[in-house]
Design an enzyme around this catalytic site. Structure first.
Site, mmCIF file in Angstrom:
data_model
loop_
_atom_site.group_PDB
_atom_site.id
_atom_site.type_symbol
_atom_site.label_atom_id
_atom_site.label_comp_id
_atom_site.label_asym_id
_atom_site.label_seq_id
_atom_site.Cartn_x
_atom_site.Cartn_y
_atom_site.Cartn_z
ATOM 1 N N TYR A 152 0.847 -1.199 0.000
ATOM 2 C CA TYR A 152 0.000 0.000 0.000
ATOM 3 C C TYR A 152 0.880 1.246 0.000
ATOM 4 O O TYR A 152 0.730 2.123 -0.851
ATOM 5 C CB TYR A 152 -0.909 -0.004 1.232
ATOM 6 C CG TYR A 152 -1.592 1.317 1.480
ATOM 7 C CD1 TYR A 152 -1.186 2.153 2.521
ATOM 8 C CD2 TYR A 152 -2.637 1.752 0.665
ATOM 9 C CE1 TYR A 152 -1.801 3.380 2.744
ATOM 10 C CE2 TYR A 152 -3.264 2.961 0.889
ATOM 11 C CZ TYR A 152 -2.838 3.771 1.928
ATOM 12 O OH TYR A 152 -3.449 4.989 2.147
HETATM 13 N N1 LIG Z 1 -8.534 7.240 6.178
HETATM 14 C C1 LIG Z 1 -7.230 7.308 6.406
HETATM 15 O O1 LIG Z 1 -6.752 7.144 7.545
HETATM 16 C C2 LIG Z 1 -6.282 7.615 5.270
HETATM 17 C C3 LIG Z 1 -4.951 7.937 5.593
HETATM 18 C C4 LIG Z 1 -4.056 8.181 4.544
HETATM 19 C C5 LIG Z 1 -4.478 8.175 3.225
HETATM 20 N N2 LIG Z 1 -5.775 7.875 2.949
HETATM 21 C C6 LIG Z 1 -6.183 7.903 1.542
HETATM 22 O O2 LIG Z 1 -7.288 8.796 1.419
HETATM 23 C C7 LIG Z 1 -8.151 8.350 0.357
HETATM 24 C C8 LIG Z 1 -9.563 8.159 0.895
HETATM 25 O O3 LIG Z 1 -9.461 7.196 1.919
HETATM 26 P P1 LIG Z 1 -10.737 6.756 2.806
HETATM 27 O O4 LIG Z 1 -10.218 6.561 4.179
HETATM 28 O O5 LIG Z 1 -11.859 7.665 2.554
HETATM 29 O O6 LIG Z 1 -11.019 5.312 2.193
HETATM 30 P P2 LIG Z 1 -12.370 4.678 1.610
HETATM 31 O O7 LIG Z 1 -12.022 3.285 1.236
HETATM 32 O O8 LIG Z 1 -13.485 4.942 2.526
HETATM 33 O O9 LIG Z 1 -12.608 5.557 0.287
HETATM 34 C C9 LIG Z 1 -12.068 5.210 -0.983
HETATM 35 C C10 LIG Z 1 -13.233 5.147 -1.966
HETATM 36 O O10 LIG Z 1 -12.714 4.937 -3.277
HETATM 37 C C11 LIG Z 1 -13.533 3.987 -3.942
HETATM 38 N N3 LIG Z 1 -12.665 3.313 -4.935
HETATM 39 C C12 LIG Z 1 -11.625 2.497 -4.684
HETATM 40 N N4 LIG Z 1 -11.088 2.067 -5.850
HETATM 41 C C13 LIG Z 1 -11.816 2.659 -6.852
HETATM 42 C C14 LIG Z 1 -11.763 2.606 -8.256
HETATM 43 N N5 LIG Z 1 -10.856 1.856 -8.900
HETATM 44 N N6 LIG Z 1 -12.658 3.321 -8.969
HETATM 45 C C15 LIG Z 1 -13.595 4.078 -8.340
HETATM 46 N N7 LIG Z 1 -13.713 4.160 -6.982
HETATM 47 C C16 LIG Z 1 -12.820 3.460 -6.263
HETATM 48 C C17 LIG Z 1 -14.038 3.046 -2.852
HETATM 49 O O11 LIG Z 1 -15.265 2.413 -3.217
HETATM 50 C C18 LIG Z 1 -14.197 3.989 -1.657
HETATM 51 O O12 LIG Z 1 -15.519 4.456 -1.542
HETATM 52 C C19 LIG Z 1 -7.507 7.071 -0.182
HETATM 53 O O13 LIG Z 1 -6.676 7.420 -1.283
HETATM 54 C C20 LIG Z 1 -6.630 6.590 0.983
HETATM 55 O O14 LIG Z 1 -5.538 5.812 0.540
HETATM 56 C C21 LIG Z 1 -6.694 7.586 3.927
HETATM 57 O O1 LIG Z 2 -1.931 7.203 7.913
HETATM 58 C C1 LIG Z 2 -2.075 6.499 6.919
HETATM 59 O O2 LIG Z 2 -1.554 6.755 5.818
HETATM 60 C C2 LIG Z 2 -2.885 5.217 7.022
HETATM 61 O O3 LIG Z 2 -3.710 5.295 8.199
HETATM 62 C C3 LIG Z 2 -4.493 4.134 8.404
HETATM 63 O O4 LIG Z 2 -3.608 3.043 8.632
HETATM 64 P P1 LIG Z 2 -3.221 2.718 10.179
HETATM 65 O O5 LIG Z 2 -2.551 3.876 10.814
HETATM 66 O O6 LIG Z 2 -2.536 1.410 10.203
HETATM 67 O O7 LIG Z 2 -4.669 2.643 10.827
HETATM 68 P P2 LIG Z 2 -5.387 1.413 11.581
HETATM 69 O O8 LIG Z 2 -5.402 0.222 10.730
HETATM 70 O O9 LIG Z 2 -6.660 1.965 12.065
HETATM 71 O O10 LIG Z 2 -4.401 1.133 12.835
HETATM 72 C C4 LIG Z 2 -4.292 2.151 13.832
HETATM 73 C C5 LIG Z 2 -3.305 1.657 14.877
HETATM 74 O O11 LIG Z 2 -3.855 0.498 15.508
HETATM 75 C C6 LIG Z 2 -2.938 -0.591 15.432
HETATM 76 N N1 LIG Z 2 -3.735 -1.826 15.286
HETATM 77 C C7 LIG Z 2 -4.398 -2.073 14.127
HETATM 78 C C8 LIG Z 2 -5.149 -3.208 13.995
HETATM 79 C C9 LIG Z 2 -5.223 -4.133 15.082
HETATM 80 O O12 LIG Z 2 -5.878 -5.188 15.022
HETATM 81 N N2 LIG Z 2 -4.538 -3.834 16.229
HETATM 82 C C10 LIG Z 2 -3.800 -2.703 16.370
HETATM 83 O O13 LIG Z 2 -3.186 -2.457 17.405
HETATM 84 C C11 LIG Z 2 -2.066 -0.291 14.224
HETATM 85 O O14 LIG Z 2 -0.776 -0.884 14.386
HETATM 86 C C12 LIG Z 2 -1.970 1.230 14.260
HETATM 87 O O15 LIG Z 2 -0.926 1.635 15.139
HETATM 88 C C13 LIG Z 2 -5.391 3.813 7.220
HETATM 89 O O16 LIG Z 2 -5.995 2.545 7.405
HETATM 90 C C14 LIG Z 2 -4.582 3.772 5.931
HETATM 91 O O17 LIG Z 2 -5.500 3.708 4.821
HETATM 92 C C15 LIG Z 2 -3.778 5.041 5.819
HETATM 93 O O18 LIG Z 2 -3.048 5.089 4.640
#
Ligand SMILES: NC(=O)c1ccc[n+]([C@@H]2O[C@H](COP(=O)([O-])OP(=O)(O)OC[C@H]3O[C@@H](n4cnc5c(N)ncnc54)[C@H](O)[C@@H]3O)[C@@H](O)[C@H]2O)c1
Ligand SMILES: O=C(O)[C@H]1O[C@H](OP(=O)(O)OP(=O)(O)OC[C@H]2O[C@@H](n3ccc(=O)[nH]c3=O)[C@H](O)[C@@H]2O)[C@H](O)[C@@H](O)[C@@H]1O
Length: 340
Positions: A152
């Site tokens: 990822y």
């Molecule tokens: N939520 C977080 O903590 C976090 C942190 C860092 C980065 N991001 C990034 O932010 C963006 C939004 O994340 P989110 O948390 O809202 O995730 P999410 O999965 O809720 O939203 C992503 C959306 O994109 C759609 N999607 C995926 N692949 C697609 C495709 N090929 N065509 C059309 N639609 C598609 C999914 O159906 C989904 O609704 C993503 O790029 C994710 O990698 C999220």
């Molecule tokens: O900051 C980001 O870029 C990423 O943040 C999140 O990833 P993550 O921080 O791993 O979020 P969670 O999966 O919610 O985990 C949060 C914390 O809980 C911990 N964790 C997760 C899962 C679990 O079962 N137990 C546990 O302790 C993870 O190690 C992490 O420290 C989002 O899921 C990713 O899409 C995003 O890209």
């Protein structure tokens, strides 16, 4: 401003689309409503958006023909590109989903953007995971990002390199936003804060990762409203693309920003806050941090975003989780009905 929001049925996409509409921008969403997590939650977000006049085209970002058609119909000035396969750990189960959406999908989107005239400015979601195995905290944008710990993270890093290419060759204005663990109402069931809540209410044990020698695992948890402000700030300060129809006209804007909070919080503390809010003791199952793409900590230096567009996170984890739990209980009832 007229914005195409890809991933609009997603967690961040829903909140960004609603905020753009509220302030009077033109907004059209696009999403493929995939089943990475419960699609009914995406449909419920779609209904929420439709009630405020935001519509979502059901399509895949790899469908170049459809994307070109949309640009023929709507003169988008900006693209807020959020569609991606998110989730760090799932990459070990379904790697092709990350290539499909985060690499092929991004390239398709950029290919369409560079061929329309005038070209839109693009703001897209990268990720704090690009910092990978960095141990120098807090992470700043110029720190190394060549040690991704998950596929990822590697696809997000690749996205940043691909953005550089489309900026250099075609003059596309592109801004990458490295979000740091975003949480809040209408969130993602695959994220720890969400399924910990579900499982604490169900009395199920929750696996809490611990680094070697009982090292703390921590994240710079960032509340969704702060992320939305950062996204809108990036859109508002995006300069126009300089290429049009593929001819380059001079250096176009290329930016990357951290959008995080002010200090990381241990996962243990997140669980303690949830216990207090839910009034239920969690069944903690302490596990060694698996080699599954997870990193021990993230911590953002946000001074660049503060300087460029006044980014200033204001919600601490206690306050943010309170708002999430309130939403969770109203949406799923008191934990009886819950997401799969
Ligand atoms: N939520 C977080 O903590 C976090 C942190 C860092 C980065 N991001 C990034 O932010 C963006 C939004 O994340 P989110 O948390 O809202 O995730 P999410 O999965 O809720 O939203 C992503 C959306 O994109 C759609 N999607 C995926 N692949 C697609 C495709 N090929 N065509 C059309 N639609 C598609 C999914 O159906 C989904 O609704 C993503 O790029 C994710 O990698 C999220
Ligand atoms: O900051 C980001 O870029 C990423 O943040 C999140 O990833 P993550 O921080 O791993 O979020 P969670 O999966 O919610 O985990 C949060 C914390 O809980 C911990 N964790 C997760 C899962 C679990 O079962 N137990 C546990 O302790 C993870 O190690 C992490 O420290 C989002 O899921 C990713 O899409 C995003 O890209």
């Amino acid at each position: 401003m007229c914005v195409l929001v890809t991933g609009a049925a997603g967690f961040v996409g829903t909140h960004v689309s609603a905020a753009l509409k509220r302030r009077g921008n033109g907004v059209l969403g696009l999403d493929n409503f995939n089943d990475y997590y419960d699609p009914s939650l995406k449909r419920a977000r779609q209904e929420l958006l439709e009630r405020s006049g935001v519509y979502i085209v059901e399509a895949d970002i790899n469908d170049a023909t459809l994307l070109k058609k949309l640009f023929e119909i709507v003169a988008f000035t900006h693209v807020m590109h959020l569609a991606a396969q998110a989730g760090v750990r799932y990459a070990m189960e379904n790697p092709s989903s990350y290539v499909h959406s985060n690499i092929a999908g991004l390239v398709t989107m950029l290919e369409v953007c560079k061929s329309v005239n005038p070209q839109p400015s693009i703001v897209w979601a990268s990720s704090s995971s690009v910092y990978g195995l960095n141990t120098k905290v807090p992470f700043s944008e110029r720190d190394r990002t060549d040690q991704p710990a998950s596929l990822y993270a590697a696809t997000k890093k690749a996205g940043e390199e691909i953005a550089h290419t489309y900026n250099h060759i075609y003059g596309l204005s592109i801004t990458g936003l490295r979000f740091f663990t975003v949480y809040g109402p209408w969130g993602r069931p695959d994220m720890a804060y969400f399924f910990f809540t579900r499982d604490i209410l169900k009395g199920k044990s929750i696996p809490i990762f611990e680094a070697a020698n009982h090292g703390t695992v921590a994240r710079d948890f960032t509340y969704i409203d702060d992320i939305v402000k950062g996204c809108l700030g990036a859109l508002d300060t995006a300069k126009k693309s300089t290429g049009s129809g593929g001819k380059k006209k001079g250096p176009a804007q290329l930016r990357v920003f951290n959008l995080g909070n002010t200090s990381p919080v241990p996962v243990f503390d997140l669980v303690s806050i949830l216990e207090k809010l839910l009034k239920v003791k969690a069944k903690r199952l302490i596990m060694k941090l698996p080699r599954n793409g997870d990193v021990q900590f993230t911590h953002a230096n946000i001074s660049l975003a503060q300087k460029e567009f006044g980014y200033k996170p204001t919600t601490d984890l206690q306050t943010g989780l309170k708002k999430f739990v309130r939403w969770y209980l109203s949406y799923y009832g008191n934990g009886k009905k819950s997401v799969q």
